[in-house]
Scaffold this active site. Structure first.
Site, PDB file in Angstrom:
ATOM      1  N   TYR A 118      42.291  76.313  12.035  1.00  0.00           N
ATOM      2  CA  TYR A 118      42.486  75.924  10.631  1.00  0.00           C
ATOM      3  C   TYR A 118      42.879  74.456  10.590  1.00  0.00           C
ATOM      4  O   TYR A 118      43.774  74.033  11.328  1.00  0.00           O
ATOM      5  CB  TYR A 118      43.606  76.762  10.009  1.00  0.00           C
ATOM      6  CG  TYR A 118      43.957  76.335   8.609  1.00  0.00           C
ATOM      7  CD1 TYR A 118      43.323  76.899   7.502  1.00  0.00           C
ATOM      8  CD2 TYR A 118      44.925  75.346   8.387  1.00  0.00           C
ATOM      9  CE1 TYR A 118      43.632  76.494   6.215  1.00  0.00           C
ATOM     10  CE2 TYR A 118      45.233  74.938   7.100  1.00  0.00           C
ATOM     11  CZ  TYR A 118      44.587  75.510   6.020  1.00  0.00           C
ATOM     12  OH  TYR A 118      44.888  75.098   4.744  1.00  0.00           O
ATOM     13  N   GLU A 206      39.983  71.285   3.090  1.00  0.00           N
ATOM     14  CA  GLU A 206      40.398  72.471   3.839  1.00  0.00           C
ATOM     15  C   GLU A 206      39.203  72.961   4.636  1.00  0.00           C
ATOM     16  O   GLU A 206      38.188  73.353   4.053  1.00  0.00           O
ATOM     17  CB  GLU A 206      40.911  73.572   2.908  1.00  0.00           C
ATOM     18  CG  GLU A 206      41.536  74.721   3.684  1.00  0.00           C
ATOM     19  CD  GLU A 206      42.107  75.803   2.780  1.00  0.00           C
ATOM     20  OE1 GLU A 206      41.404  76.235   1.844  1.00  0.00           O
ATOM     21  OE2 GLU A 206      43.246  76.229   3.026  1.00  0.00           O
TER      22      GLU A 206
END
Ligand code: GDP
Ligand code: MN
Length: 396
Positions: A118, A206
């Protein structure tokens, strides 16, 4: 302003960030053509069909489907295009899927294991600095990781004068457990990613997952980009990427009329000039026993056309039991606003709810006279206290 995954990836690629490649498709035929083109590029069968909507968690809602064969691809594209996609991030009714991204399969087997990370970049407002947030636990359950094992989420703060430093890029790669070719590729990846973030004036990147492939390449499999709306004037090309179908139609209409509008779920609608006064007016509604049905800042020019649009939007809400107009005439003259209200009222005709108008400031007396003489059932008041009492009376 939010972008679609396919738009976000295109921008990243322009900055030299390695991405999972793909083509946009609006129908099944385009999906098959896209898959064919990808096969020419990669030499492989196997694609992913990815719904393009402004919401995360698409995989969980059935909006991302791996398709090992052309038949499977056709079936998945057919199911996903046009579907109403419900994910943990949409409302219960979901979002309509207008198009899909047909992407190459990057989870192919090989020498080493694939690994999902991530990575996000965002502005830490408390520090006034950009921050890279990252974790070894990438993939579809990052929210759960944040809740249950927050120590697995790391942060790296970037000094705005220096930008992302090479030692920081290496540190992030190290904390993600990368070495060798993958480590080198990650340093290049995160450096290009940061350049892209700065280059397009984004407020959020993101990338979840960032994938380490089985042959140790680092690529963005998903990409969510949010642009800073205040910077769009210097990125005309990016402003054009806006997809209004993804936004609330009421918000779009209000924005086009120059209104700052946020729908709320109370019973007293308000129309105010200035964000501060609008907040204060909402407080006043609350203190009077009502609940604000919206936030609405009409801005500097409360002319008839704008007031009319504002009424149109407000009156569409079945919960509204009263409307309170609270305008402070500084540069804008109260009598002109009053004329705007009277004109808009006459154009709409029968008003289904009581209308309370408080105009204060330049030419307030003339404004009150104008409204009183129009012979319309408008409650015209001068002080905030009178306005509050009137609200109390009508919502009692
Ligand atoms: P999200 O659910 O909206 O976050 O959509 P993502 O783009 O992150 O995709 C969801 C999941 O689909 C990923 O976490 C992967 O597990 C899977 N996925 C994405 N691309 C591929 C691919 O190329 N091959 C395979 N087998 N799975 C993929
Ligand atoms: Mn994702």
């Amino acid at each position: 302003m939010n972008l679609h995954e396919y738009q976000s990836k295109e921008i990243l690629a322009n900055y030299g960030v390695n991405i999972q490649r793909g083509f946009l498709a609006n129908d099944v035929q385009e999906a098959k053509d896209a898959a064919g083109k990808l096969k020419e590029m990669t030499g492989n069968d196997g694609w992913v069909v990815k719904a393009q909507v402004h919401a995360g968690g698409r995989g969980k809602g059935g909006g991302v489907k791996f398709s090992p064969t052309m038949e499977k691809l056709e079936e998945n594209a057919n199911n996903i295009i046009g579907m109403q996609l419900v994910t943990p991030q949409t409302s219960a009714e979901g979002k309509k899927v207008h198009s899909v991204l047909i992407a190459e399969d990057v989870y192919y087997p090989g020498e080493s294991e694939t690994k999902e990370f991530y990575v996000s970049i965002l502005l830490d407002r408390a520090q006034g600095k950009n921050t890279v947030v990252y974790s070894t636990e990438g993939g579809m359950d990052i929210e759960q990781v944040a809740e249950e094992t927050p120590h697995l989420i790391h942060k790296e703060t970037i000094d705005p004068a220096l930008g992302l430093q090479p030692f920081q890029a290496r540190k992030i790669a190290f904390n993600l457990g990368l070495s060798g070719a993958a480590q080198k590729d990650f340093v290049k990846f995160i450096t290009s990613l940061y350049n892209a973030y700065i280059g397009i004036d984004a407020s959020l990147f993101e990338i979840n997952p960032v994938l380490k492939t089985s042959d140790d390449r680092i690529i963005a499999v998903d990409a969510k980009v949010t642009l800073d709306g205040n910077s769009l004037y210097r990125h005309k090309d990016l402003a054009e990427l806006r997809d209004k179908r993804e936004e609330d139609p009421m918000d779009v209409e209000a924005g086009e009329a120059g209104l700052n509008f946020v729908k709320l779920d109370g019973n007293v609608a308000c129309m105010v000039n200035g964000a501060g006064l609008a907040m204060a007016t909402m407080d006043m509604i609350k203190l009077s026993g009502g609940n604000p049905a919206n936030f609405l800042d009409v801005g500097g020019t409360a002319d008839a056309a704008r007031v009319k649009t504002a009424f149109d939007i407000i009156l569409r809400d079945p919960n509204v039991e009263a409307i309170l107009i609270n305008i402070f005439g500084g540069i804008v003259r109260c009598d002109r606003v009053a004329q705007g209200i009277v004109d808009a009222y006459k154009e709409i005709g029968e008003f289904p709810v009581p209308l309370i108008v408080r105009l204060q400031g330049t030419n307030a007396e003339e404004a009150k006279k104008l409204i009183d003489e129009a012979g319309l059932p408008i409650h015209s008041v001068i002080t905030l206290e009178e306005a509050a009492n009137k609200v109390k009376e009508v919502v009692a």
